[in-house]
Design a protein around this motif. Structure first.
Motif, PDB file in Angstrom:
ATOM      1  N   GLU A 286       0.835  -1.213   0.000  1.00 28.24           N
ATOM      2  CA  GLU A 286       0.000   0.000   0.000  1.00 28.24           C
ATOM      3  C   GLU A 286       0.864   1.256   0.000  1.00 28.24           C
ATOM      4  OE1 GLU A 286      -3.251   2.092   2.951  1.00 28.24           O
ATOM      5  OE2 GLU A 286      -3.295  -0.091   2.757  1.00 28.24           O
ATOM      6  N   ILE A 329      -7.361  -6.293  -1.953  1.00 26.44           N
ATOM      7  CA  ILE A 329      -6.796  -5.449  -3.021  1.00 26.44           C
ATOM      8  C   ILE A 329      -7.839  -5.125  -4.096  1.00 26.44           C
ATOM      9  CG2 ILE A 329      -4.501  -6.423  -2.648  1.00 26.44           C
ATOM     10  CD1 ILE A 329      -4.802  -7.937  -5.291  1.00 26.44           C
ATOM     11  N   SER A 334      -9.242   0.419  -2.184  1.00 26.50           N
ATOM     12  CA  SER A 334      -7.957   0.034  -2.787  1.00 26.50           C
ATOM     13  C   SER A 334      -7.889   0.481  -4.243  1.00 26.50           C
ATOM     14  CB  SER A 334      -7.757  -1.480  -2.710  1.00 26.50           C
ATOM     15  OG  SER A 334      -7.698  -1.922  -1.380  1.00 26.50           O
TER      16      SER A 334
END
Length: 590
Positions: A286, A329, A334
């Protein structure tokens, strides 16, 4: 023409004129392919199918050349390559000229030797590509080739250039200096040397006093002042240098951390430890995404995929922890983070960005469409093609959501990806698109059916051969893949025997007859024989046209029966069909 290999391999000087022309033709082809390969590498990644095709063609042409020659030696001029005094390639555009790329760095000759391997050739291409994307001031093709130390690729450069390269990359010698004894000892000088030293020292403002020597020793013992050492740099340049150093330190530590996490996932798959490591990796990824570092993110995800596949193969299922990781994800927050990070990257990172999104899967499709709509970046659009092919392998149905007449560019690639997909439902989706009211979508779907390896695609195209729209019939005939299946053959034979076949266009007739000609079937030969005959009174011009097309198809069929039909056609009274058969026999004999 037969070429004497002994003459080519062991020629003492120039070969005869005819052989030289053959050599030059081959070399021109090699260099043109090389130039095209380098240019297409500027657009696509080295893994792209288009690049692979050009590399294959170029390397194959080199191997063919090496069958008769020990070496390809090229003389480098400013904007051209020469072989034995003959110009074999020219490009005067400085920013893209391959000859100039070598010439500017002092290269006189370039040698490619027999024994060149595919791996070595690919490395050579990468060296050229790396230098072509740099500015002319930054690129140094000679140094890049020298660093690689190729076995079968050599060059000759000017003496001045080679002298400048000597010692580059070598470790500097370390000298130990004893400061206490630096000025001890003595040197015996004759009277003439003493007088010369005195005169020259005075002219340079040097002093022989003890105080001057002590001052020099004091300077040597002073601590090194970093700020003073870089005083010639501007404040802006110092800031950039510090940022580069800090960035390098930071990235190196992240590389080590990524490697550590991946290794722990490989080695320790106990649920509690695996979960903890995966969470740490997720947090690190991230952070990297926020910085737009998709190269590292993509590499890490490739490793995670390998781990997942290994677990499935070994245990029959993946850990639920890993499934949860993939769900995370693909969440909307995200995806929003990824979309924001897109604006931090440049064109050279598109491959890594899209590679990561293949791990995200179909959930990223709408974001890709939005990004293209917002930017209209042509390079990005081309890169999307490979991404869509990967998504089609995961879930072909997901591509249907982005196909629209309002976005023809992406729609074209999405439909093509369906044609290449091995998903058995892909042909079903394409058959739905064939019924679309939008002519663009319909035509793209027909072309995609043509590249499909599924026999069901051929059946859909066969059904379109009876369409009312002439353009649709022609497109279906042109894209009909060869499937020697009974159902396909029976359908085609029925179409060709119908009287309406004579009314079809030249393109349709030829496509269908060429398909049947590949069968080498005696029943097909009888139909071909019926077309090579006296045209009669009804539909005379159309029958003559069909006879001419049949003759052209028969010349491609390597059968005694086909030759016999053409021979009988040369005795017809109809001049046009007779001439078509004569021409076909002459061309097949060649």
């Amino acid at each position: 023409m037969m070429v004497n290999k002994k003459t080519l391999l062991n020629k003492p000087g120039r070969v005869d004129e005819e052989t030289l022309k053959l050599e030059i033709s081959k070399i021109e082809n090699i260099l043109n392919l090389l130039d095209k390969t380098v240019n297409i590498m500027k657009i696509f990644s080295f893994r792209h199918e288009n690049v692979k095709n050009f590399v294959d063609q170029t390397f194959d042409s080199l191997l063919e050349y090496f069958e008769d020659h020990l070496m390809l030696d090229l003389e480098i001029k400013e904007f051209s390559f020469e072989y034995q005094g003959e110009t074999v390639f020219t490009d005067t555009q400085i920013d893209k000229s391959l000859p100039y790329l070598f010439f500017k760095d002092g290269t006189i000759y370039l040698y490619l030797k027999r024994g060149l391997s595919r791996e070595e050739f690919e490395e050579f291409l990468k060296v050229i590509h790396t230098n072509t994307i740099l500015s002319l001031e930054e690129s140094d093709i000679v140094f890049s080739i020298w660093e690689k130390d190729f076995v079968n690729i050599n060059y000759l450069a000017t003496d001045e250039l080679l002298a400048a390269k000597i010692g580059v990359g070598m470790k500097p010698l370390k000298y130990e200096v004893d400061k206490d004894n630096l000025f001890t000892g003595s040197m015996d000088l004759n009277p003439e040397d003493k007088r010369s030293l005195s005169v020259e020292g005075t002219a340079l403002g040097l002093s022989e006093t003890a105080s001057a020597r002590r001052s020099l020793i004091q300077k040597i013992n002073e601590p090194f002042d970093n700020k003073k050492a870089i005083s010639d740099l501007s404040e802006y340049e110092v800031t950039i240098l510090e940022n580069m150093i800090e960035s390098n330190r930071e990235m190196s530590s992240q590389d080590e951390l990524l490697a550590l996490y991946i290794e722990l996932l490989y080695l320790d798959q106990r649920p509690e430890n695996f979960s903890e490591t995966l969470t740490a990796l997720e947090n690190l990824l991230e952070d990297l995404i926020k910085k737009g570092d998709f190269e590292r993110v993509s590499r890490a995800m490739d490793s995670v995929r390998e781990i997942s596949e290994a677990m499935i193969q070994e245990k029959g299922k993946s850990l639920s922890i890993l499934d949860e990781f993939y769900k995370n994800i693909r969440k909307s927050d995200s995806l929003a983070l990824i979309k924001k990070a897109f604006y931090l990257i440049d064109v050279f990172q598109y491959d890594y960005f899209l590679s990561y999104l293949t791990h995200v899967g179909p959930a990223s499709l709408q974001m890709i469409v939005d990004l293209y709509d917002e930017n209209r970046d042509e390079v990005f659009l081309v890169k999307i093609s490979d991404y869509l092919k990967d998504i089609a392998k995961q879930d072909a149905s997901s591509l249907m959501s982005i196909i629209s007449e309002n976005r023809p560019e992406i729609t074209k690639y999405a439909i093509s990806a369906l044609g290449l997909s091995n998903d058995p439902k892909a042909v079903h989706y394409l058959s739905q698109l064939v019924r679309s009211a939008d002519s663009f979508v319909k035509k793209e779907a027909i072309q995609a059916l043509g590249i499909s390896s599924d026999m069901a695609a051929a059946m859909v195209l066969l059904s379109l051969l009876s369409a009312k729209n002439r353009d649709i019939r022609i497109l279906a005939a042109q894209n009909l893949s060869f499937f020697p299946d009974d159902a396909v053959v029976i359908k085609l034979m029925r179409i060709i025997r119908e009287k309406s076949f004579q009314k079809r266009s030249i393109i349709e007739k030829r496509a269908l007859l060429e398909f049947l000609g590949k069968l080498h079937n005696s029943e097909v030969m009888k139909i071909f024989q019926s077309f090579i005959k006296k045209p009669g009174l009804f539909f005379r011009s159309r029958k003559i046209q069909t006879g001419q097309i049949t003759a052209a198809v028969l010349k491609t069929i390597n059968l005694e029966e086909a030759y016999s039909i053409l021979e009988s056609g040369t005795r017809l009274r109809n001049k046009k069909i007779r001439q078509a058969c004569q021409d076909a026999m002459e061309q097949s004999a060649e």
